[in-house]
Write an enzyme that holds these catalytic residues in place. Sequence first.
Site, PDB file in Angstrom:
ATOM      1  N   SER A   1      51.779   2.035  -6.065  1.00  0.00           N
ATOM      2  CA  SER A   1      52.521   3.044  -6.822  1.00  0.00           C
ATOM      3  C   SER A   1      53.239   2.337  -7.960  1.00  0.00           C
ATOM      4  O   SER A   1      53.510   1.136  -7.884  1.00  0.00           O
ATOM      5  CB  SER A   1      53.538   3.745  -5.919  1.00  0.00           C
ATOM      6  OG  SER A   1      54.479   4.498  -6.674  1.00  0.00           O
TER       7      SER A   1
ATOM      8  N   TYR B   1      60.043   2.532   0.815  1.00  0.00           N
ATOM      9  CA  TYR B   1      58.787   2.831   0.129  1.00  0.00           C
ATOM     10  C   TYR B   1      58.597   1.913  -1.073  1.00  0.00           C
ATOM     11  O   TYR B   1      57.506   1.361  -1.292  1.00  0.00           O
ATOM     12  CB  TYR B   1      58.772   4.296  -0.305  1.00  0.00           C
ATOM     13  CG  TYR B   1      57.476   4.736  -0.940  1.00  0.00           C
ATOM     14  CD1 TYR B   1      56.355   4.999  -0.152  1.00  0.00           C
ATOM     15  CD2 TYR B   1      57.367   4.896  -2.316  1.00  0.00           C
ATOM     16  CE1 TYR B   1      55.165   5.401  -0.729  1.00  0.00           C
ATOM     17  CE2 TYR B   1      56.180   5.302  -2.902  1.00  0.00           C
ATOM     18  CZ  TYR B   1      55.073   5.557  -2.107  1.00  0.00           C
ATOM     19  OH  TYR B   1      53.891   5.948  -2.680  1.00  0.00           O
TER      20      TYR B   1
END
Length: 324
Positions: free
Chosen positions: A141, A154
């Site tokens: 990401s 995350y």
Amino acid sequence: MRLENSVVVITGASSGIGRATALHLAGKGARLVLAARGEKALRALAKECRKRGGTAIPITTDVTDPEAMEALASRAVEEFGQLDGWVNNAAVSVFGRLTEVPLEDFRRVLDVNINGYVHGARAALPHMQAQGSGVLINVASIVGEISQPYTAAYSMSKAAVRALGVSLRSELRLDGITGVKVCTILPAAIDTPFFQHAANYTGRRVVAMPPVYTAARVARTIADVLKKPRREAVVGPAGRYLVLKHRIFPGLVEHVMAVQVDRTHLSRKHDAQDSPGNLYQPSNRIRAASVRGGWHGARRTAKRRAFAALAAAAVVVALKNRMR
């Protein structure tokens, strides 16, 4: 690599990016091994892939189990005789301040998002090395480049995924293995059910932070990287812009990111109950087995473009102020 008749394993295949990738590759005639925790969703996906011209085998599994990952790779080779591509995609997230997120939930995110990818790589690479070819794709990401507030676990995990790719490429190079490639995909915000699935301890609903792009865009990028591997590929113009600017003006971009997360990634009202989301069990939400999360559309596209323009303008203004 030719996508037609290629053998590709996809983890986290039941929804979102994984599902979009499976459907896209099926349309190219690929032979797929689909892995996720939800059996019903996988079976439905496999049926849809076959309708699109691909071959698909659904396997219910958990990426945190290393033996299960080895069995997954072995099943692909036993069924099709080779392993051309492996897409590490299964991921979970938790929103909340570092001091307020339950430690077991924090650890679960790291276990799935980091160890799950490690297990996948350890299962896939020996087969690829033995046959002298193959592409391992790790879906990271842009938060692996620019971390966000409220998603420490995350963000940490996606930075680790990028580091994993660098380490594996280095090891392959030192071993003189040129036919096996390791690639990292860095999507911006994508229209999937991921945000509804996330664990949440902020008291505010998690929403997709604009600009939001379609999962189909990520699927096309993954297919392109399978055909022509490259080290990293950022998905979404806003993501490419942020990554570039972060490397030039890290402090400024991190500030802008923090403000925008607080303003647009969480609802303004405190109207959400604490929840572990899908950390420990597959989600039962209506969109759980869907590609889309309901964050993309004509009106939302207009909003995302407006937001992107405003964000770019904010960076320009901040730069001018700093240079005075």
